[in-house]
Design an enzyme around this catalytic site. Structure first.
Site, short mmCIF file in Angstrom:
data_model
loop_
_atom_site.label_atom_id
_atom_site.label_comp_id
_atom_site.label_asym_id
_atom_site.label_seq_id
_atom_site.Cartn_x
_atom_site.Cartn_y
_atom_site.Cartn_z
N ASN A 1 -6.07 -3.01 1.82
CA ASN A 1 -5.98 -4.47 1.96
C ASN A 1 -7.38 -5.05 2.04
O ASN A 1 -8.27 -4.45 2.64
CB ASN A 1 -5.22 -4.85 3.23
CG ASN A 1 -3.73 -4.65 3.11
OD1 ASN A 1 -3.19 -4.55 2.03
ND2 ASN A 1 -3.05 -4.60 4.24
N ARG B 1 0.83 -1.21 0.00
CA ARG B 1 0.00 0.00 0.00
C ARG B 1 0.86 1.26 0.00
O ARG B 1 0.57 2.21 -0.73
CB ARG B 1 -0.97 0.00 1.18
CG ARG B 1 -2.03 -1.09 1.06
CD ARG B 1 -2.93 -1.14 2.26
NE ARG B 1 -2.13 -1.42 3.46
CZ ARG B 1 -2.52 -1.18 4.70
NH1 ARG B 1 -3.71 -0.65 4.93
NH2 ARG B 1 -1.76 -1.47 5.71
#
Length: 94
Positions: A40, A22
């Site tokens: 996620n 990320r």
């Protein structure tokens, strides 16, 4: 979306959690002038909304296949979407 701009929702599978995927995505997106978000998912995948110039979006889709050090990407699927009002900046959510 105005001409020359594109929005895609992307699902990434493989070893994409626990490897700073990320943070890497946000850094790469910002370098390319993209906006959107990344998060996620409970199934171990990562989902992202990528919004920006056609060429920058295409470049980001290519970069997803490599990902950050430690990642092993097995699948990158994307779908054009209507992002509505373009997000400001790029965020990590979830």
């Amino acid at each position: 979306m105005e001409d020359g701009r594109k929005a895609v929702r992307v699902r990434l599978r493989g070893r994409v959690q626990g490897v700073s995927f990320r943070v890497w995505t946000r850094t790469e997106a910002e370098r390319l002038g993209l906006s959107g978000w990344v998060c996620n998912e409970e199934d171990g995948s990562v989902t992202a909304l990528i919004v920006g110039a056609d060429g920058a979006v295409s470049t980001m889709l290519d970069r997803f296949w490599k990902g950050p050090t430690g990642a092993s990407v097995s699948s990158v699927t994307s779908q054009d979407v209507d992002a509505g009002q373009e997000p400001n900046g790029f965020r990590i959510i979830g």
